[in-house]
Design an enzyme around this catalytic site. Structure first.
Site, PDB file in Angstrom:
ATOM      1  N   GLU A  86      -8.315  -8.893 -13.873  1.00 15.36           N
ATOM      2  CA  GLU A  86      -7.330  -8.413 -12.906  1.00 15.36           C
ATOM      3  C   GLU A  86      -7.277  -9.420 -11.766  1.00 15.36           C
ATOM      4  O   GLU A  86      -8.180 -10.240 -11.620  1.00 15.36           O
ATOM      5  CB  GLU A  86      -7.701  -7.017 -12.401  1.00 15.36           C
ATOM      6  CG  GLU A  86      -9.053  -6.923 -11.714  1.00 15.36           C
ATOM      7  CD  GLU A  86      -9.062  -7.302 -10.248  1.00 15.36           C
ATOM      8  OE1 GLU A  86      -7.992  -7.226  -9.597  1.00 15.36           O
ATOM      9  OE2 GLU A  86     -10.132  -7.691  -9.743  1.00 15.36           O
ATOM     10  N   HIS A 141      -6.752  -4.134  -7.981  1.00 17.19           N
ATOM     11  CA  HIS A 141      -6.540  -3.827  -6.572  1.00 17.19           C
ATOM     12  C   HIS A 141      -5.389  -2.835  -6.424  1.00 17.19           C
ATOM     13  O   HIS A 141      -4.311  -3.148  -5.906  1.00 17.19           O
ATOM     14  CB  HIS A 141      -6.245  -5.108  -5.794  1.00 17.19           C
ATOM     15  CG  HIS A 141      -7.402  -6.039  -5.699  1.00 17.19           C
ATOM     16  ND1 HIS A 141      -7.893  -6.743  -6.783  1.00 17.19           N
ATOM     17  CD2 HIS A 141      -8.178  -6.386  -4.631  1.00 17.19           C
ATOM     18  CE1 HIS A 141      -8.916  -7.485  -6.389  1.00 17.19           C
ATOM     19  NE2 HIS A 141      -9.108  -7.286  -5.091  1.00 17.19           N
ATOM     20  N   SER A 164     -13.437  -6.694  -7.549  1.00 15.84           N
ATOM     21  CA  SER A 164     -13.042  -7.875  -6.792  1.00 15.84           C
ATOM     22  C   SER A 164     -14.216  -8.856  -6.751  1.00 15.84           C
ATOM     23  O   SER A 164     -14.725  -9.238  -7.793  1.00 15.84           O
ATOM     24  CB  SER A 164     -12.573  -7.469  -5.387  1.00 15.84           C
ATOM     25  OG  SER A 164     -11.856  -8.512  -4.767  1.00 15.84           O
TER      26      SER A 164
END
Length: 348
Positions: A248, A318, A144
């Site tokens: 992602e 995630h 992230s």
């Protein structure tokens, strides 16, 4: 008069050209050190330094991570500012960066794990002592917002970094298995989604879709898409030439993914890559009654024209079950099979 005007225009043009030649193209990326450094592998008894370079956490989060790492035979050392708070950040920029620098300089620490993502890592990049990290390469892992650190440290120091679980992640058997295989055992693993079956309901929902068939080789580089695009134009991204780009995302409508991929294309990044892997886009669904392209359409619009092997659906992002992905190692992807085959170990 015309001579004076032309002369002024000439000098102005020459001056701008000279200035422009001093600026590297956005897509060039930072000239990474020629020697890629692999960190030492983890061993039972090693100490993991916990840092929190993005958003705040609570003390209870630390206790849970301690138990998780103890189960892997690892000890823990806390960053001095791990519980700091500064609004929506886990402390001031100076203090969050100081914890990163201190962990790399601490000879008693063998690996560094970020507690969580959120926002804030881009703010501390100018304060990182990346050149000094080469003297003590260590495993650094997170995902992230931690994408900022993974990319910047790989680009500026040449150290292989790892896109994987953060401290507050779900450390389930699937995730732990890849941590063991890649960080402890030094395995050159093949990362491929499990075949759907009745006993593995999680993987039933993860569908691999081939965008462009074929195989490709290159250095694996990437991370969270929005964080990566926010770094475009900075001096903290690596060279993109002949890389395998993986990305992602979470909570972004397809039009926002479209916008970010467009930015990577306009910056000249996408035309340089030799392969592309899209992981999971968690909760990336158009709002009700909204006229929208699908995520599949967006990916095909941007990636198919590149003519490089590409696929989507990898267990990256995630999600509870996640791969440990090394940045900076040579891999081969197979877009037909949906696999990433490491061609070398990521640790020594």
């Amino acid at each position: 008069m015309s001579f004076i005007i032309n002369r002024r225009n000439f000098l102005k043009t020459v001056g701008l050209t000279a200035f422009a030649t001093q600026l590297p193209p956005l897509a060039q990326g930072y000239p990474s050190p020629k020697t890629i450094l692999k960190p030492p592998r983890l061993k039972v008894g090693d100490t993991v330094g916990l840092i929190n370079p993005a958003s705040p956490i609570d003390a209870k989060d630390i206790e849970q991570v301690k138990q998780t790492l103890a189960g892997l035979g690892l000890k823990v050392k806390l960053g001095a500012h791990i519980l700091d708070r500064y609004g929506y950040l886990a402390g001031t920029d100076a203090n969050r960066a100081a914890d990163v620098n201190a962990m790399f300089a601490d000879s008693s620490v063998q690996a560094i794990l970020a507690m969580r993502g959120g926002w804030g890592c881009n703010r501390i990049l100018p304060l990182l002592e990346c050149d000094r990290y080469r003297a003590s390469p260590k495993i650094l892992m997170g995902y992230s917002d931690i994408t900022s650190l993974l990319l910047a440290i790989y680009a500026r120091s040449g150290i292989v970094t790892f896109h994987g679980a953060v401290g507050t992640s779900t450390w389930n058997p699937f995730t732990v298995d890849y941590v063991r295989r890649i960080l402890f055992n030094g395995e050159a693993a093949t990362l491929k989604n499990p075949s759907p079956n009745r006993d593995n309901l999680t993987s039933n929902s993860i569908v691999v879709e081939t965008i462009t068939p074929g195989k490709a080789r290159g250095k694996l580089v990437g991370g969270n898409l929005s964080v990566l695009t926010a770094m475009v134009g900075s001096a903290y991204l690596p060279s993109w030439k002949q890389t395998i780009l993986f990305v992602e995302e979470i909570g972004e409508d397809p039009y926002r993914v479209d916008r970010m991929l467009t930015q990577l294309k306009l910056a000249g990044i996408l035309p340089q890559i030799s392969g592309f892997v899209f992981g999971q886009c968690t909760n990336c669904i158009p709002k009700d009654n909204e006229d929208s392209l699908s995520l599949t359409q967006v990916l095909r619009d941007h990636i198919q024209p590149l003519g490089v092997p590409a696929w989507s659906g990898s267990m990256i992002g995630h999600i509870k079950d996640k791969f440990t992905i090394p940045l900076g190692v040579d891999v081969e992807i197979d877009a037909n099979q949906g696999s990433i085959k490491m061609l070398e170990s990521a640790v020594i």
